[in-house]
Design a protein around this motif. Sequence first.
Motif, PDB file in Angstrom:
ATOM      1  N   ARG A  81       0.833  -1.201   0.000  1.00  7.62           N
ATOM      2  CA  ARG A  81       0.000   0.000   0.000  1.00  7.62           C
ATOM      3  C   ARG A  81       0.870   1.256   0.000  1.00  7.62           C
ATOM      4  O   ARG A  81       0.624   2.197  -0.759  1.00  7.62           O
ATOM      5  CB  ARG A  81      -0.929  -0.004   1.215  1.00  7.62           C
ATOM      6  N   HIS A 108       2.517   1.653  -3.394  1.00 11.28           N
ATOM      7  CA  HIS A 108       1.512   2.097  -4.365  1.00 11.28           C
ATOM      8  C   HIS A 108       1.213   3.593  -4.177  1.00 11.28           C
ATOM      9  O   HIS A 108       1.134   4.347  -5.156  1.00 11.28           O
ATOM     10  CB  HIS A 108       0.239   1.271  -4.214  1.00 11.28           C
ATOM     11  N   GLU A 109       1.058   4.029  -2.941  1.00 14.08           N
ATOM     12  CA  GLU A 109       0.791   5.449  -2.669  1.00 14.08           C
ATOM     13  C   GLU A 109       1.944   6.325  -3.146  1.00 14.08           C
ATOM     14  O   GLU A 109       1.732   7.386  -3.744  1.00 14.08           O
ATOM     15  CB  GLU A 109       0.553   5.679  -1.178  1.00 14.08           C
ATOM     16  N   LEU A 119       4.171   5.611  -5.517  1.00 12.64           N
ATOM     17  CA  LEU A 119       4.201   5.625  -6.979  1.00 12.64           C
ATOM     18  C   LEU A 119       3.075   6.478  -7.559  1.00 12.64           C
ATOM     19  O   LEU A 119       3.277   7.192  -8.542  1.00 12.64           O
ATOM     20  CB  LEU A 119       4.125   4.195  -7.521  1.00 12.64           C
ATOM     21  N   THR A 120       1.889   6.409  -6.956  1.00 11.20           N
ATOM     22  CA  THR A 120       0.761   7.209  -7.422  1.00 11.20           C
ATOM     23  C   THR A 120       1.062   8.696  -7.253  1.00 11.20           C
ATOM     24  O   THR A 120       0.816   9.498  -8.156  1.00 11.20           O
ATOM     25  CB  THR A 120      -0.518   6.841  -6.653  1.00 11.20           C
ATOM     26  N   LYS A 121       1.629   9.048  -6.102  1.00  9.33           N
ATOM     27  CA  LYS A 121       1.989  10.447  -5.833  1.00  9.33           C
ATOM     28  C   LYS A 121       3.065  10.903  -6.812  1.00  9.33           C
ATOM     29  O   LYS A 121       3.001  12.002  -7.361  1.00  9.33           O
ATOM     30  CB  LYS A 121       2.481  10.602  -4.399  1.00  9.33           C
ATOM     31  N   LYS A 122       4.043  10.042  -7.081  1.00 10.95           N
ATOM     32  CA  LYS A 122       5.126  10.364  -7.995  1.00 10.95           C
ATOM     33  C   LYS A 122       4.588  10.560  -9.421  1.00 10.95           C
ATOM     34  O   LYS A 122       4.965  11.498 -10.101  1.00 10.95           O
ATOM     35  CB  LYS A 122       6.164   9.247  -7.979  1.00 10.95           C
ATOM     36  N   ASN A 123       3.676   9.675  -9.843  1.00  9.95           N
ATOM     37  CA  ASN A 123       3.101   9.786 -11.187  1.00  9.95           C
ATOM     38  C   ASN A 123       2.218  11.015 -11.328  1.00  9.95           C
ATOM     39  O   ASN A 123       2.217  11.662 -12.364  1.00  9.95           O
ATOM     40  CB  ASN A 123       2.300   8.523 -11.542  1.00  9.95           C
ATOM     41  N   SER A 124       1.452  11.333 -10.296  1.00 11.76           N
ATOM     42  CA  SER A 124       0.594  12.524 -10.374  1.00 11.76           C
ATOM     43  C   SER A 124       1.435  13.811 -10.364  1.00 11.76           C
ATOM     44  O   SER A 124       1.067  14.792 -10.995  1.00 11.76           O
ATOM     45  CB  SER A 124      -0.442  12.538  -9.252  1.00 11.76           C
ATOM     46  N   ASP A 162       2.778  14.227 -13.904  1.00 12.68           N
ATOM     47  CA  ASP A 162       1.750  14.628 -14.852  1.00 12.68           C
ATOM     48  C   ASP A 162       1.496  16.130 -14.819  1.00 12.68           C
ATOM     49  O   ASP A 162       1.016  16.701 -15.789  1.00 12.68           O
ATOM     50  CB  ASP A 162       0.435  13.886 -14.584  1.00 12.68           C
TER      51      ASP A 162
END
Length: 113
Positions: A98, A101-102, A104-109, A112
């Motif tokens: 978890r 994942h958080e 990586l999601t923060k890094k990808n956002s 962007d």
Amino acid sequence: MANSIAFILANVLSYYLNRVFVFKLPKGNLHEMFVEFSSFISSRTLTYVLDLSFMFIFATILKMNQANQTLILKIIDQIILGLVNYFMSRAIFNNSERRIHERLTKKNSSADQ
């Protein structure tokens, strides 16, 4: 001494095998892996203490120390500890997954934007 070394080596190997093959987690950063490893070893140490306590109570206090009784107790003990280890490991690695994942999601956002 030999038992302690075996315990340490078995649990280091178990950590690696659980992380890579059972829960299939990607590499985390060093700090996250250290926290995860510490939690894993702590949980395994707890179950080791439970194992010793279980055998002490039944074999010494309740006098179930004949060979056939000890064998049955050890089998029951190992089944219970195996289940406890699995669920504790699952909780540890799911928590790590978890967090990864958080991150990586923060890094990808962030990328962007």
